[in-house]
Write a protein that holds these residues in place. Structure first.
Motif, PDB file in Angstrom:
ATOM      1  N   SER A   1      -5.587   4.986  -0.426  1.00 19.46           N
ATOM      2  CA  SER A   1      -4.891   6.118   0.199  1.00 19.46           C
ATOM      3  C   SER A   1      -4.964   6.056   1.724  1.00 19.46           C
ATOM      4  N   HIS A   2      -6.059   5.558   2.252  1.00 18.90           N
ATOM      5  CA  HIS A   2      -6.210   5.469   3.705  1.00 18.90           C
ATOM      6  C   HIS A   2      -5.291   4.429   4.341  1.00 18.90           C
ATOM      7  N   LEU A   3      -4.708   3.550   3.525  1.00 21.68           N
ATOM      8  CA  LEU A   3      -3.856   2.488   4.068  1.00 21.68           C
ATOM      9  C   LEU A   3      -2.367   2.787   3.975  1.00 21.68           C
ATOM     10  N   SER A   4      -1.976   3.808   3.201  1.00 20.69           N
ATOM     11  CA  SER A   4      -0.548   4.047   2.993  1.00 20.69           C
ATOM     12  C   SER A   4       0.181   4.386   4.285  1.00 20.69           C
ATOM     13  N   ASN A   5      -0.478   5.029   5.227  1.00 22.64           N
ATOM     14  CA  ASN A   5       0.143   5.377   6.509  1.00 22.64           C
ATOM     15  C   ASN A   5      -0.454   4.598   7.676  1.00 22.64           C
ATOM     16  N   ALA A   6      -1.254   3.608   7.381  1.00 22.02           N
ATOM     17  CA  ALA A   6      -1.891   2.812   8.442  1.00 22.02           C
ATOM     18  C   ALA A   6      -0.867   1.889   9.099  1.00 22.02           C
ATOM     19  N   SER A   7      -1.222   1.398  10.253  1.00 18.45           N
ATOM     20  CA  SER A   7      -0.337   0.464  10.971  1.00 18.45           C
ATOM     21  C   SER A   7      -0.203  -0.834  10.178  1.00 18.45           C
ATOM     22  N   ALA A   8       0.849  -1.562  10.485  1.00 17.28           N
ATOM     23  CA  ALA A   8       1.084  -2.845   9.802  1.00 17.28           C
ATOM     24  C   ALA A   8      -0.076  -3.806  10.029  1.00 17.28           C
TER      25      ALA A   8
ATOM     26  N   LYS B   1      -4.258   4.368  -6.083  1.00 19.11           N
ATOM     27  CA  LYS B   1      -3.858   5.387  -5.100  1.00 19.11           C
ATOM     28  C   LYS B   1      -5.071   5.933  -4.370  1.00 19.11           C
ATOM     29  N   THR B   2      -6.143   6.189  -5.112  1.00 17.28           N
ATOM     30  CA  THR B   2      -7.367   6.709  -4.500  1.00 17.28           C
ATOM     31  C   THR B   2      -8.004   5.672  -3.579  1.00 17.28           C
TER      32      THR B   2
ATOM     33  N   PHE C   1       0.829  -1.206   0.000  1.00 17.74           N
ATOM     34  CA  PHE C   1       0.000   0.000   0.000  1.00 17.74           C
ATOM     35  C   PHE C   1       0.865   1.258   0.000  1.00 17.74           C
ATOM     36  N   SER C   2       2.002   1.206   0.681  1.00 19.21           N
ATOM     37  CA  SER C   2       2.941   2.330   0.650  1.00 19.21           C
ATOM     38  C   SER C   2       3.544   2.486  -0.738  1.00 19.21           C
ATOM     39  N   GLU C   3       3.857   1.369  -1.391  1.00 18.72           N
ATOM     40  CA  GLU C   3       4.416   1.411  -2.744  1.00 18.72           C
ATOM     41  C   GLU C   3       3.398   1.955  -3.737  1.00 18.72           C
ATOM     42  N   ILE C   4       2.138   1.617  -3.561  1.00 13.29           N
ATOM     43  CA  ILE C   4       1.093   2.163  -4.424  1.00 13.29           C
ATOM     44  C   ILE C   4       0.996   3.667  -4.222  1.00 13.29           C
ATOM     45  N   ALA C   5       1.029   4.119  -2.966  1.00 12.81           N
ATOM     46  CA  ALA C   5       0.905   5.550  -2.662  1.00 12.81           C
ATOM     47  C   ALA C   5       2.041   6.353  -3.269  1.00 12.81           C
ATOM     48  N   THR C   6       3.235   5.773  -3.303  1.00 12.03           N
ATOM     49  CA  THR C   6       4.385   6.489  -3.855  1.00 12.03           C
ATOM     50  C   THR C   6       4.569   6.236  -5.350  1.00 12.03           C
TER      51      THR C   6
END
Length: 149
Positions: A27-34, A23-24, A4-9
């Protein structure tokens, strides 16, 4: 762990799906906890299995098989390394024991790197298929909802 972080970036091979939609959607998962990311991933995988997505089921099967080949290679490598001191004791010479086990050890070391690379490659393809199917499912669901509105 990082899809999810790779998708966001945008650091993901988006062959087969629209990266902007992904990305849309995630987006809520890119900074979410593991733990949250893992829970969402497991939910997406479950939906793909429940929908009988053959490509996901086959990709998972192949990835698990390749991972098992890698683990088996490591097991055989450990057995050969444990055998080395025993063979040294029996033969009385470390050089002779190394000569006897050099070909199996070399083969297993090479196979470890090959199977590890293959398992990583197949895991990446598996993840991308689950993401692709989830994006397609969300697109169909939105199209159906807008048709009924």
């Amino acid at each position: 762990d990082s899809v999810f972080s790779e998708i966001a970036t945008g650091k993901v091979d988006a062959t087969g799906f629209d990266l902007e939609k992904a990305k849309t959607l995630y987006s809520h998962l890119s900074n979410a906890s593991a733990n949250r990311q893992t829970a969402e991933w497991n939910l997406m995988l479950k939906r793909s299995r429940d929908e009988q997505r053959g490509n996901v089921i086959e990709a998972e099967r192949l990835q698990l098989m390749t991972r098992d080949m890698c683990v088996s290679t490591v097991s055989l490598l450990i057995v050969n390394l444990v055998t080395l001191p025993l063979l040294t004791i029996v033969l009385g010479k470390f050089g002779t024991a190394i000569k006897i086990l050099s070909i199996p050890l070399t083969y297993l070391i090479i196979m470890f790197f090959i199977t590890r690379g293959a398992a990583r490659n197949r895991a990446g393809r598996f993840v991308m298929l689950v993401i692709k199917n989830d994006i397609q499912r969300e697109s169909i669901k939105k199209a159906d909802n807008s048709a009924f509105s």
